[in-house]
Design an enzyme around this catalytic site. Structure first.
Site, PDB file in Angstrom:
ATOM      1  N   ASP A   8      21.947   1.329 -60.283  1.00  0.00           N
ATOM      2  CA  ASP A   8      22.748   0.348 -59.557  1.00  0.00           C
ATOM      3  C   ASP A   8      23.977  -0.047 -60.377  1.00  0.00           C
ATOM      4  O   ASP A   8      23.917  -0.078 -61.609  1.00  0.00           O
ATOM      5  CB  ASP A   8      21.870  -0.887 -59.268  1.00  0.00           C
ATOM      6  CG  ASP A   8      22.460  -1.744 -58.158  1.00  0.00           C
ATOM      7  OD1 ASP A   8      23.460  -1.344 -57.541  1.00  0.00           O
ATOM      8  OD2 ASP A   8      21.908  -2.838 -57.921  1.00  0.00           O
ATOM      9  N   GLY A   9      25.058  -0.363 -59.675  1.00  0.00           N
ATOM     10  CA  GLY A   9      26.231  -0.909 -60.362  1.00  0.00           C
ATOM     11  C   GLY A   9      27.451  -0.007 -60.359  1.00  0.00           C
ATOM     12  O   GLY A   9      28.470  -0.352 -60.959  1.00  0.00           O
ATOM     13  N   ASN A  10      27.368   1.125 -59.679  1.00  0.00           N
ATOM     14  CA  ASN A  10      28.538   2.023 -59.635  1.00  0.00           C
ATOM     15  C   ASN A  10      29.749   1.323 -59.013  1.00  0.00           C
ATOM     16  O   ASN A  10      30.868   1.434 -59.502  1.00  0.00           O
ATOM     17  CB  ASN A  10      28.251   3.264 -58.773  1.00  0.00           C
ATOM     18  CG  ASN A  10      27.247   4.195 -59.409  1.00  0.00           C
ATOM     19  OD1 ASN A  10      26.880   4.011 -60.553  1.00  0.00           O
ATOM     20  ND2 ASN A  10      26.806   5.188 -58.654  1.00  0.00           N
ATOM     21  N   ASN A  56      21.191   2.650 -47.340  1.00  0.00           N
ATOM     22  CA  ASN A  56      22.580   2.949 -47.720  1.00  0.00           C
ATOM     23  C   ASN A  56      23.409   3.554 -46.578  1.00  0.00           C
ATOM     24  O   ASN A  56      24.637   3.633 -46.673  1.00  0.00           O
ATOM     25  CB  ASN A  56      22.634   3.881 -48.943  1.00  0.00           C
ATOM     26  CG  ASN A  56      22.270   3.194 -50.240  1.00  0.00           C
ATOM     27  OD1 ASN A  56      21.740   3.806 -51.165  1.00  0.00           O
ATOM     28  ND2 ASN A  56      22.550   1.894 -50.331  1.00  0.00           N
ATOM     29  N   ARG A 183      15.287  -6.289 -58.287  1.00  0.00           N
ATOM     30  CA  ARG A 183      14.572  -6.022 -57.029  1.00  0.00           C
ATOM     31  C   ARG A 183      14.047  -4.595 -57.063  1.00  0.00           C
ATOM     32  O   ARG A 183      14.582  -3.760 -57.789  1.00  0.00           O
ATOM     33  CB  ARG A 183      15.558  -6.063 -55.837  1.00  0.00           C
ATOM     34  CG  ARG A 183      16.131  -7.363 -55.468  1.00  0.00           C
ATOM     35  CD  ARG A 183      16.944  -7.202 -54.178  1.00  0.00           C
ATOM     36  NE  ARG A 183      18.199  -6.494 -54.392  1.00  0.00           N
ATOM     37  CZ  ARG A 183      19.312  -7.043 -54.863  1.00  0.00           C
ATOM     38  NH1 ARG A 183      19.330  -8.324 -55.171  1.00  0.00           N
ATOM     39  NH2 ARG A 183      20.417  -6.336 -55.016  1.00  0.00           N
ATOM     40  N   LEU A 184      13.074  -4.319 -56.192  1.00  0.00           N
ATOM     41  CA  LEU A 184      12.574  -2.944 -56.076  1.00  0.00           C
ATOM     42  C   LEU A 184      13.280  -2.184 -54.960  1.00  0.00           C
ATOM     43  O   LEU A 184      13.272  -0.952 -54.935  1.00  0.00           O
ATOM     44  CB  LEU A 184      11.064  -2.941 -55.836  1.00  0.00           C
ATOM     45  CG  LEU A 184      10.226  -3.502 -56.987  1.00  0.00           C
ATOM     46  CD1 LEU A 184       8.749  -3.383 -56.668  1.00  0.00           C
ATOM     47  CD2 LEU A 184      10.526  -2.758 -58.293  1.00  0.00           C
TER      48      LEU A 184
HETATM   49  C1  FPP Z   1      24.187   2.044 -56.471  1.00  0.00           C
HETATM   50  O1  FPP Z   1      25.367   1.428 -56.930  1.00  0.00           O
HETATM   51  C2  FPP Z   1      24.350   3.474 -56.494  1.00  0.00           C
HETATM   52  C3  FPP Z   1      24.274   4.276 -55.409  1.00  0.00           C
HETATM   53  C4  FPP Z   1      23.995   3.776 -54.054  1.00  0.00           C
HETATM   54  C5  FPP Z   1      24.510   5.723 -55.524  1.00  0.00           C
HETATM   55  C6  FPP Z   1      23.922   6.386 -56.720  1.00  0.00           C
HETATM   56  C7  FPP Z   1      24.691   7.620 -56.968  1.00  0.00           C
HETATM   57  C8  FPP Z   1      25.037   8.098 -58.177  1.00  0.00           C
HETATM   58  C9  FPP Z   1      24.558   7.550 -59.452  1.00  0.00           C
HETATM   59  C10 FPP Z   1      25.986   9.229 -58.294  1.00  0.00           C
HETATM   60  C11 FPP Z   1      25.505  10.566 -57.993  1.00  0.00           C
HETATM   61  C12 FPP Z   1      24.060  10.814 -58.117  1.00  0.00           C
HETATM   62  C13 FPP Z   1      23.544  12.026 -58.296  1.00  0.00           C
HETATM   63  C14 FPP Z   1      22.080  12.233 -58.299  1.00  0.00           C
HETATM   64  C15 FPP Z   1      24.389  13.186 -58.505  1.00  0.00           C
HETATM   65  P1  FPP Z   1      26.174   0.553 -55.927  1.00  0.00           P
HETATM   66  O2  FPP Z   1      27.198   1.390 -55.280  1.00  0.00           O
HETATM   67  O3  FPP Z   1      25.247  -0.165 -55.016  1.00  0.00           O
HETATM   68  O4  FPP Z   1      26.846  -0.458 -56.910  1.00  0.00           O
HETATM   69  P2  FPP Z   1      27.166  -1.981 -56.638  1.00  0.00           P
HETATM   70  O5  FPP Z   1      25.851  -2.694 -56.531  1.00  0.00           O
HETATM   71  O6  FPP Z   1      27.923  -2.366 -57.873  1.00  0.00           O
HETATM   72  O7  FPP Z   1      27.981  -2.053 -55.394  1.00  0.00           O
END
Ligand code: FPP
Length: 242
Positions: A8-10, A56, A183-184
């Site tokens: 989480d956190g991208n 998502n 959270r889970l």
């Molecule tokens: C949650 O962060 C992350 C995701 C919903 C996507 C996860 C994907 C990756 C790590 C990249 C590619 C993965 C693979 C397996 C190649 P968020 O977008 O909910 O972050 P936020 O809570 O800060 O908005």
């Protein structure tokens, strides 16, 4: 040892830098590579990564498209590296809502790495634990309509079937969630019954080898009292933690 990670956190990582959220996912994919390779070297048996939840799909279409593209690219470019490191790849979750292109990449990646005997890498895409449990329960009812009793091991087999998971994936020992959330989020609710939970304040793209190392160290310090003792460390894991 089975480690599962809610990455989480991208989005926040990107927003904090004035970048589009999709840039955070691209950076997140780089953190995936580093984590996978570190875990494999350390002797982790199974690593399950939560890449895309069933919830998502509620995200903006442009972000969903970028994520799906990233998954395809990851499978295309990383499968060879995985095979070289004897990592077996398995994508878990629903498959009926994924594009044909992505399905082909998944099938190819699983086929090419099927005989790998090192770490088992599972990537959860369009995954919902509640959905899987519900579907498995429906199947259990069909398989065994007279007698309501089903052994946990049989139920797990059905869960694996629903999830397109290899049958040898065991329960989660350590669940890590990054991004400062606790959270889970509908992730492996059955499999995490006895998992140790570690929540990291790091945004996923910043989660590095040292963070994984620290989480495993903390896990080893936990007293797991589910009727037995924690399995002894393998020599490779000992060396990693020294
Ligand atoms: C949650 O962060 C992350 C995701 C919903 C996507 C996860 C994907 C990756 C790590 C990249 C590619 C993965 C693979 C397996 C190649 P968020 O977008 O909910 O972050 P936020 O809570 O800060 O908005």
């Amino acid at each position: 040892m089975h480690i599962a990670i809610i990455m989480d956190g991208n989005g926040r990582w990107a927003t904090q830098r004035g970048l589009p959220r999709t840039a955070g996912h691209v950076e997140g994919a780089k953190a995936v590579r580093a984590t996978v390779e570190t875990a494999a070297r350390a002797g982790v048996d199974t690593l399950t990564l939560y890449a895309f939840s069933a919830a998502n799909w509620r995200r903006p279409q442009v972000e969903i498209a970028a994520l799906m593209k990233l998954f395809g690219q990851y499978l295309f470019s990383e499968t060879r590296r995985c095979v070289e490191q004897s990592i077996r790849v398995n994508v878990i979750g629903r498959r009926d809502r994924l594009s044909d292109n992505l399905l082909r990449s998944i099938e190819q990646s699983e086929r090419l790495s099927a005989s790998c005997t090192g770490m088992h890498l599972r990537v959860a895409v369009d995954y919902s634990s509640q959905y899987s449990i519900l579907k498995a329960a429906q199947r259990a009812d069909r398989v065994n309509p007279q007698d309501g009793d089903i052994a946990p091991a049989d139920f797990e087999r059905l869960l694996h079937e629903v999830d397109h998971s290899a049958a040898d994936a065991g329960p989660v020992d350590l669940l890590i969630r990054t991004g400062n959330e606790r959270r889970l989020s509908d992730f492996m609710l059955w499999e995490c019954a006895y998992a140790e939970l570690i929540f990291s304040p790091r945004m996923w793209p910043d989660f590095g080898v040292d963070d994984l190392h620290a989480a495993v160290r903390e896990f080893r310090g936990r007293d797991r009292r589910f009727g037995a003792v924690a399995p002894p460390l393998t020599r490779r894991q000992e060396a990693w933690l020294d």
